[in-house]
Design a protein around this motif. Structure first.
Motif, PDB file in Angstrom:
ATOM      1  N   UNK A 116      40.692  40.638  46.765  1.00 30.17           N
ATOM      2  CA  UNK A 116      42.128  40.873  46.913  1.00 30.17           C
ATOM      3  C   UNK A 116      42.903  39.987  45.950  1.00 30.17           C
ATOM      4  N   UNK A 117      43.790  40.612  45.170  1.00 31.48           N
ATOM      5  CA  UNK A 117      44.549  39.884  44.177  1.00 31.48           C
ATOM      6  C   UNK A 117      46.028  39.800  44.463  1.00 31.48           C
ATOM      7  N   UNK A 118      46.422  40.225  45.660  1.00 33.64           N
ATOM      8  CA  UNK A 118      47.841  40.192  46.006  1.00 33.64           C
ATOM      9  C   UNK A 118      48.573  41.416  45.501  1.00 33.64           C
ATOM     10  N   UNK A 119      49.805  41.606  45.944  1.00 30.18           N
ATOM     11  CA  UNK A 119      50.558  42.813  45.579  1.00 30.18           C
ATOM     12  C   UNK A 119      50.947  42.883  44.113  1.00 30.18           C
ATOM     13  N   UNK A 120      50.841  41.775  43.396  1.00 31.04           N
ATOM     14  CA  UNK A 120      51.248  41.775  41.987  1.00 31.04           C
ATOM     15  C   UNK A 120      50.074  41.957  41.024  1.00 31.04           C
ATOM     16  N   UNK A 121      48.883  42.252  41.526  1.00 29.91           N
ATOM     17  CA  UNK A 121      47.729  42.423  40.642  1.00 29.91           C
ATOM     18  C   UNK A 121      47.976  43.585  39.678  1.00 29.91           C
ATOM     19  N   UNK A 122      47.919  43.342  38.363  1.00 34.83           N
ATOM     20  CA  UNK A 122      48.226  44.410  37.396  1.00 34.83           C
ATOM     21  C   UNK A 122      47.200  45.538  37.453  1.00 34.83           C
ATOM     22  N   UNK A 123      47.654  46.750  37.250  1.00 40.08           N
ATOM     23  CA  UNK A 123      46.787  47.931  37.251  1.00 40.08           C
ATOM     24  C   UNK A 123      45.711  47.829  36.170  1.00 40.08           C
ATOM     25  N   UNK A 124      46.026  47.175  35.097  1.00 40.93           N
ATOM     26  CA  UNK A 124      45.066  47.039  34.007  1.00 40.93           C
ATOM     27  C   UNK A 124      43.818  46.273  34.385  1.00 40.93           C
ATOM     28  N   UNK A 125      43.858  45.460  35.440  1.00 42.73           N
ATOM     29  CA  UNK A 125      42.666  44.745  35.877  1.00 42.73           C
ATOM     30  C   UNK A 125      41.596  45.720  36.359  1.00 42.73           C
ATOM     31  N   UNK A 126      42.015  46.814  36.984  1.00 40.03           N
ATOM     32  CA  UNK A 126      41.043  47.818  37.432  1.00 40.03           C
ATOM     33  C   UNK A 126      40.369  48.481  36.238  1.00 40.03           C
ATOM     34  N   UNK A 127      41.130  48.664  35.163  1.00 42.68           N
ATOM     35  CA  UNK A 127      40.547  49.240  33.945  1.00 42.68           C
ATOM     36  C   UNK A 127      39.487  48.306  33.368  1.00 42.68           C
ATOM     37  N   UNK A 128      39.749  47.003  33.356  1.00 47.69           N
ATOM     38  CA  UNK A 128      38.753  46.054  32.851  1.00 47.69           C
ATOM     39  C   UNK A 128      37.455  46.150  33.657  1.00 47.69           C
ATOM     40  N   UNK A 129      37.600  46.247  34.967  1.00 47.80           N
ATOM     41  CA  UNK A 129      36.409  46.397  35.813  1.00 47.80           C
ATOM     42  C   UNK A 129      35.658  47.673  35.458  1.00 47.80           C
ATOM     43  N   UNK A 130      36.397  48.772  35.299  1.00 41.27           N
ATOM     44  CA  UNK A 130      35.754  50.056  35.006  1.00 41.27           C
ATOM     45  C   UNK A 130      35.022  50.019  33.673  1.00 41.27           C
ATOM     46  N   UNK A 131      35.624  49.382  32.658  1.00 38.37           N
ATOM     47  CA  UNK A 131      34.972  49.308  31.342  1.00 38.37           C
ATOM     48  C   UNK A 131      33.624  48.582  31.441  1.00 38.37           C
ATOM     49  N   UNK A 132      33.617  47.455  32.163  1.00 39.54           N
ATOM     50  CA  UNK A 132      32.387  46.667  32.273  1.00 39.54           C
ATOM     51  C   UNK A 132      31.331  47.391  33.106  1.00 39.54           C
ATOM     52  N   UNK A 133      31.746  47.978  34.191  1.00 38.58           N
ATOM     53  CA  UNK A 133      30.804  48.672  35.065  1.00 38.58           C
ATOM     54  C   UNK A 133      30.191  49.875  34.354  1.00 38.58           C
ATOM     55  N   UNK A 134      30.995  50.562  33.534  1.00 47.23           N
ATOM     56  CA  UNK A 134      30.485  51.715  32.781  1.00 47.23           C
ATOM     57  C   UNK A 134      29.387  51.316  31.793  1.00 47.23           C
ATOM     58  N   UNK A 135      29.354  50.040  31.420  1.00 47.85           N
ATOM     59  CA  UNK A 135      28.311  49.544  30.513  1.00 47.85           C
ATOM     60  C   UNK A 135      27.058  49.091  31.275  1.00 47.85           C
ATOM     61  N   UNK A 136      27.055  49.288  32.583  1.00 48.41           N
ATOM     62  CA  UNK A 136      25.885  48.952  33.374  1.00 48.41           C
ATOM     63  C   UNK A 136      25.915  47.589  34.025  1.00 48.41           C
ATOM     64  N   UNK A 137      27.051  46.912  33.963  1.00 50.62           N
ATOM     65  CA  UNK A 137      27.174  45.584  34.579  1.00 50.62           C
ATOM     66  C   UNK A 137      27.240  45.737  36.100  1.00 50.62           C
ATOM     67  N   UNK A 138      26.476  44.946  36.869  1.00 45.79           N
ATOM     68  CA  UNK A 138      26.533  45.063  38.330  1.00 45.79           C
ATOM     69  C   UNK A 138      27.898  44.658  38.875  1.00 45.79           C
ATOM     70  N   UNK A 139      28.284  45.308  39.952  1.00 50.14           N
ATOM     71  CA  UNK A 139      29.618  45.172  40.532  1.00 50.14           C
ATOM     72  C   UNK A 139      29.488  44.608  41.948  1.00 50.14           C
ATOM     73  N   UNK A 140      30.294  43.596  42.244  1.00 50.22           N
ATOM     74  CA  UNK A 140      30.325  42.961  43.554  1.00 50.22           C
ATOM     75  C   UNK A 140      31.756  43.010  44.090  1.00 50.22           C
ATOM     76  N   UNK A 141      31.876  43.094  45.408  1.00 46.97           N
ATOM     77  CA  UNK A 141      33.194  43.053  46.049  1.00 46.97           C
ATOM     78  C   UNK A 141      33.176  42.017  47.160  1.00 46.97           C
TER      79      UNK A 141
END
Length: 353
Positions: free
Chosen positions: A140-165
């Motif tokens: 959780x990044x709070x209500x001000x977390x920029x939408x672009x942060x989700x894009x960064x996650x998607x770019x890395x995950x698409x390259x096969x990087x493991x994802x944790x929540x």
């Protein structure tokens, strides 16, 4: 009665703060909401601590550091050390550190709590998919977390990087109501990538393990407001639980709870830690708690009050909880291993719930 077949809230002759050595307390919806202390929380916690109960604060919210959470609690009148705060950020950082070498770069989608927890485990937080991360962690990044942060996650995950929540709570309670939680943000990344994260927070075992490792609790009582995190986490960890009705869960959801979501005890707020819990008696013909008797008639849960006129509403909070406990016994017994779908509207209206 096994945990898998709980059909009624339990009773306790001893006050819960004397019967258990450690309270594992959720924060949002239990101790505070929107940063403000929930009514009765501060004096109840002070009394429990004064009687010798160890208090630990266990939160799925990975935004703030334990130091920040402890400072906030202290400001509210609940003196707290950072070591008494356990977060899902700590649980997910330990999970990552057990699977990746020390010094590994981890792309952080979230707040400072995640960054501090990663450094504590010898991992290096980074901010971009172009920084060479070997893992992505989302909290959780709070209500001000920029939408672009989700894009960064998607770019890395698409390259096969493991994802944790850190956790997948879909909602989080606040001063103005219920808001989207980290689980809603995780869904955004899941939709974009088709990937599935490893999750550490409640109700999953990594969070329970982190809590026990950090507290050393021998007879813990989980205290929470959510069935699908706090109560299910206690169920998975095979420890007892107290549900308080100051957060996300309302009476109707409680009555419909499946076995893994049925708490050991039910009370209105944290004052329930300081008392014994009344026993529910009876059987399928009617379950009694205090002055209330609950039963199933046709497709409806019905509730009657000894000495009260039909439709007469309850006035006192304790009596209200007795009625709810009786209804839980009737609903859970009827549902067995499933979820109760009976109409409880009239019965809950009698209780003002």
């Amino acid at each position: 009665m096994t945990r898998q077949s709980r059909t009624s809230p339990a009773g306790s002759e001893r006050a819960l703060h004397l019967a258990y050595d450690t309270a594992l307390l959720d924060l949002d919806g239990v101790v505070y909401a929107g940063g403000l202390a929930i009514e009765h929380a501060v004096p109840s916690l002070a009394e429990a601590r004064g009687a010798g109960m160890h208090l630990a604060y266990v939160t799925n919210n990975a935004l703030r550091t334990p130091d920040a959470v402890a400072a906030h609690l202290t400001e509210l009148g609940v003196p707290t050390e950072a070591g008494e705060v356990i977060t899902s950020a700590q649980a997910v950082a330990r999970l990552i550190s057990e699977q990746l070498p020390a010094g590994s770069k981890v792309l952080v989608i979230g707040g400072e709590g995640l960054r501090v927890a990663l450094r504590e485990r010898g991992l290096e937080p980074v901010e971009s998919a172009e920084d060479g991360p070997v893992a992505v962690v989302q909290g959780y990044g709070g209500p001000e977390l920029p939408w672009g942060r989700f894009a960064e996650a998607a770019y890395a995950i698409a390259r096969g990087v493991p994802w944790y929540a850190s956790n997948t709570d879909l909602t989080i309670p606040g001063a103005r109501g219920i808001a989207p939680g980290n689980g809603a943000a995780v869904e955004v990344v899941r939709i974009a990538t088709g990937a599935e994260p490893q999750v550490a927070g409640k109700p999953l075992p990594p969070m329970h393990r982190e809590t026990i490792l950090r507290t050393g609790a021998r007879r813990p009582l989980v205290v929470g407001d959510r069935l699908d995190t706090d109560i299910e986490g206690a169920f998975n960890g095979e420890v007892d639980s107290l549900l308080v009705l100051t957060g996300v869960t309302d009476a109707a959801r409680l009555l419909a709870a499946e076995p893994r979501h049925r708490p050991t005890y039910v009370d209105a707020d944290l004052r329930g830690m300081l008392t014994g819990q009344p026993e529910v008696t009876g059987g399928v013909d009617g379950f009694r708690c205090g002055s209330w008797t609950a039963a199933v008639r046709g497709d409806e849960l019905v509730l009657e009050r000894a000495g009260g006129a039909p439709g007469d509403p309850v006035a006192a909070g304790g009596e209200r909880m007795d009625g709810l406990r009786a209804l839980c016994a009737a609903a859970w017994t009827h549902a067995g291993e499933g979820s109760c779908g009976l109409d409880a509207g009239k019965a809950l209206a009698l209780l003002g719930l």
